[in-house]
Design a protein around this motif. Structure first.
Motif, mmCIF file in Angstrom:
data_model
loop_
_atom_site.group_PDB
_atom_site.id
_atom_site.type_symbol
_atom_site.label_atom_id
_atom_site.label_comp_id
_atom_site.label_asym_id
_atom_site.label_seq_id
_atom_site.Cartn_x
_atom_site.Cartn_y
_atom_site.Cartn_z
ATOM 1 N N LEU A 1 0.814 -1.212 0.000
ATOM 2 C CA LEU A 1 0.000 0.000 0.000
ATOM 3 C C LEU A 1 0.851 1.267 0.000
ATOM 4 C CD1 LEU A 1 -2.806 -1.086 2.498
ATOM 5 C CD2 LEU A 1 -3.083 -0.637 0.046
ATOM 6 N N THR A 2 2.030 1.196 0.581
ATOM 7 C CA THR A 2 2.885 2.387 0.606
ATOM 8 C C THR A 2 3.396 2.745 -0.784
ATOM 9 O OG1 THR A 2 4.930 1.152 1.041
ATOM 10 C CG2 THR A 2 3.619 1.825 2.951
ATOM 11 N N ALA A 3 3.327 1.797 -1.725
ATOM 12 C CA ALA A 3 3.727 2.067 -3.105
ATOM 13 C C ALA A 3 2.562 2.560 -3.946
ATOM 14 C CB ALA A 3 4.335 0.805 -3.728
ATOM 15 N N GLY A 4 1.347 2.642 -3.339
ATOM 16 C CA GLY A 4 0.166 3.101 -4.063
ATOM 17 C C GLY A 4 -0.409 2.008 -4.936
ATOM 18 N N MET A 5 -1.579 1.482 -4.563
ATOM 19 C CA MET A 5 -2.203 0.387 -5.290
ATOM 20 C C MET A 5 -3.475 0.860 -6.004
ATOM 21 S SD MET A 5 -0.428 -2.377 -4.987
ATOM 22 C CE MET A 5 0.970 -1.296 -5.093
ATOM 23 N N ASP A 6 -3.641 0.422 -7.240
ATOM 24 C CA ASP A 6 -4.880 0.727 -7.959
ATOM 25 C C ASP A 6 -5.997 -0.223 -7.550
ATOM 26 O OD1 ASP A 6 -4.209 2.904 -10.089
ATOM 27 O OD2 ASP A 6 -2.523 1.507 -10.134
ATOM 28 N N LEU A 7 -5.630 -1.426 -7.103
ATOM 29 C CA LEU A 7 -6.615 -2.388 -6.606
ATOM 30 C C LEU A 7 -5.933 -3.356 -5.658
ATOM 31 C CD1 LEU A 7 -9.580 -3.616 -6.926
ATOM 32 C CD2 LEU A 7 -8.517 -5.242 -8.500
ATOM 33 N N VAL A 8 -6.588 -3.640 -4.531
ATOM 34 C CA VAL A 8 -6.194 -4.745 -3.659
ATOM 35 C C VAL A 8 -7.407 -5.641 -3.465
ATOM 36 C CG1 VAL A 8 -4.369 -3.453 -2.499
ATOM 37 C CG2 VAL A 8 -6.674 -3.426 -1.542
ATOM 38 N N LYS A 9 -7.157 -6.946 -3.255
ATOM 39 C CA LYS A 9 -8.267 -7.900 -3.186
ATOM 40 C C LYS A 9 -8.134 -8.825 -1.976
ATOM 41 C CE LYS A 9 -8.552 -11.845 -4.653
ATOM 42 N NZ LYS A 9 -9.104 -12.351 -3.370
ATOM 43 N N PRO A 10 -8.395 -8.320 -0.795
ATOM 44 C CA PRO A 10 -8.394 -9.221 0.358
ATOM 45 C C PRO A 10 -9.724 -9.975 0.467
ATOM 46 C CG PRO A 10 -8.945 -7.020 1.077
ATOM 47 C CD PRO A 10 -8.681 -6.923 -0.408
ATOM 48 N N ASN A 11 -9.733 -11.071 1.225
ATOM 49 C CA ASN A 11 -10.997 -11.632 1.673
ATOM 50 C C ASN A 11 -11.216 -11.168 3.110
ATOM 51 O OD1 ASN A 11 -9.496 -13.369 3.388
ATOM 52 N ND2 ASN A 11 -9.406 -14.957 1.805
ATOM 53 N N LYS A 12 -12.304 -11.607 3.725
ATOM 54 C CA LYS A 12 -12.625 -11.124 5.069
ATOM 55 C C LYS A 12 -11.513 -11.441 6.069
ATOM 56 C CE LYS A 12 -15.968 -11.629 8.848
ATOM 57 N NZ LYS A 12 -17.201 -12.311 9.318
ATOM 58 N N ASP A 13 -11.028 -12.692 6.056
ATOM 59 C CA ASP A 13 -9.982 -13.078 7.007
ATOM 60 C C ASP A 13 -8.710 -12.264 6.788
ATOM 61 O OD1 ASP A 13 -11.642 -14.926 8.192
ATOM 62 O OD2 ASP A 13 -10.844 -16.639 7.070
ATOM 63 N N GLU A 14 -8.366 -12.039 5.534
ATOM 64 C CA GLU A 14 -7.154 -11.271 5.234
ATOM 65 C C GLU A 14 -7.299 -9.817 5.653
ATOM 66 O OE1 GLU A 14 -5.710 -13.914 1.370
ATOM 67 O OE2 GLU A 14 -7.074 -12.220 1.117
ATOM 68 N N LEU A 15 -8.490 -9.268 5.487
ATOM 69 C CA LEU A 15 -8.735 -7.890 5.916
ATOM 70 C C LEU A 15 -8.575 -7.784 7.428
ATOM 71 C CD1 LEU A 15 -9.681 -5.027 5.027
ATOM 72 C CD2 LEU A 15 -12.018 -5.771 5.537
ATOM 73 N N GLN A 16 -9.140 -8.743 8.156
ATOM 74 C CA GLN A 16 -9.036 -8.738 9.616
ATOM 75 C C GLN A 16 -7.598 -8.927 10.063
ATOM 76 O OE1 GLN A 16 -13.429 -10.373 11.015
ATOM 77 N NE2 GLN A 16 -11.839 -11.882 10.598
ATOM 78 N N ASN A 17 -6.882 -9.819 9.398
ATOM 79 C CA ASN A 17 -5.490 -10.083 9.747
ATOM 80 C C ASN A 17 -4.625 -8.844 9.496
ATOM 81 O OD1 ASN A 17 -3.067 -11.642 10.332
ATOM 82 N ND2 ASN A 17 -2.723 -11.684 8.120
ATOM 83 N N THR A 18 -4.877 -8.157 8.414
ATOM 84 C CA THR A 18 -4.074 -6.986 8.058
ATOM 85 C C THR A 18 -4.289 -5.838 9.031
ATOM 86 O OG1 THR A 18 -4.115 -7.608 5.720
ATOM 87 C CG2 THR A 18 -3.590 -5.305 6.235
ATOM 88 N N LEU A 19 -5.546 -5.612 9.409
ATOM 89 C CA LEU A 19 -5.876 -4.469 10.256
ATOM 90 C C LEU A 19 -5.929 -4.809 11.733
ATOM 91 C CD1 LEU A 19 -8.623 -2.840 8.001
ATOM 92 C CD2 LEU A 19 -6.198 -2.198 8.193
#
Length: 308
Positions: free
Chosen positions: A173-191
């Motif tokens: 994300l620090t490189a600037g993304m045009d699209l990211v595609k997490p699933n629910k578990d990945e979103l929770q894990n990341t944040l």
């Protein structure tokens, strides 16, 4: 052209059993070998949709030629940075309720000079590409900030797409993304948060936008997916299909979404295409992609709704 970068390829050994009984004898009903990796699956998905893709990344001397042959059969050109050793093997057990149990292997470590070679290769190949997709886990010896180094090697004006989670996604994300595609578990894990409602999930997506994503495509499995750019939000419910395997469904979703982005489609069509490809993928057993015929059939039956 869509360039896909696979950092950690694997041989998927998919085994179908009546039921998986831990600690007891299990009889195999069906077994398939697939030469895969998340970004390689994306490249194949693009080819199945009759788009142009090119695969690159790390590969291993002992059995890497099998991956080249598999991509060649799909009409996907490839060029890799080669390393000693063999590609890791992942085992996927599927029971009669389509429940998936996975056991993932670890591969050989990647030397620093090989990491530098791939950065140079991505820089060169991305010049003739419109979209660059980097997805999946990292092999041993490669740190999370490698995602930043790879994306920073992509020239300005190219669309950048990442499918990963945790420190790797935060780095991308620090490189600037045009699209990211997490699933629910990945979103929770990341944040580091738990999301129970659609509103909470949407706020999680907004957090990724605040950190550098222009669009977030959130996979909800059999419930479909959400897409948002921070101002408009859309939801697409999947249709009921016979589920044979969920292996590669997220990669199919990303392949179709990347193609629609390349074509300049709006959020609604990117979402609809992604859900169609993801749903089509789960109808196959022991395969890592879908047929265009099944994709077209499902796409025609999907509806997208806007929500606040």
């Amino acid at each position: 052209m869509i360039l896909t970068v696979c950092l950690n390829p694997c041989t998927d050994v998919t085994i179908e059993v009546d039921s998986l009984n831990v600690g007891k004898l299990n009889h195999v009903k069906n077994k398939t070998l697939t030469f895969t990796g998340k970004a390689l699956n994306v490249a194949i998905g693009v080819a199945r949709l009759r788009g142009q893709s090119h695969a690159t990344g790390f590969m291993y001397n002992e059995n890497g030629s099998l991956f080249e042959q598999a991509l060649d059969r799909e009409g996907v050109p490839s060029v890799f940075i080669w390393n000693r050793g063999r590609v890791r093997e992942n085992y996927k057990f599927i029971d009669n309720k389509s429940m998936l149990t996975e056991v993932n292997d670890v591969g050989e470590p990647i030397a620093e000079n090989k990491q530098a070679e791939l950065i140079d290769l991505v820089a060169n190949l991305s010049r003739s590409s419109s979209v660059v997709v980097i997805s999946g886990s990292l092999p041993r010896g490669v740190e999370s900030d490698y995602y930043i180094k790879l994306f920073n090697a992509v020239p300005d004006g190219k669309l950048k797409v990442a499918d990963c989670d945790g420190p790797r996604l935060l780095a991308a994300l620090t490189a600037g993304m045009d699209l990211v595609k997490p699933n629910k578990d990945e979103l929770q894990n990341t944040l580091g948060q738990e999301f129970r409602s659609r509103d909470e999930l949407l706020k999680g997506c907004y957090s990724l936008i605040d950190k550098g994503a222009k669009r977030v495509l959130l996979s909800l499995g059999k419930r479909g997916a959400i897409i948002t750019d921070g101002s408009k939000n859309y939801y697409c419910r999947s249709i009921n299909v016979a589920v044979n395997s969920t292996v590669g469904a997220g990669d199919g979703m990303l392949a179709a979404a990347s193609m629609l982005m390349e074509q300049g489609a709006d959020l609604k069509d990117i979402l609809r295409a992604g859900v169609a490809a993801g749903t089509a993928t789960v109808t196959t057993f022991g395969q890592i992609s879908f047929t265009k015929e099944k994709y077209d059939e499902i796409f025609a039956n999907l509806t997208v709704e806007e929500f606040k």
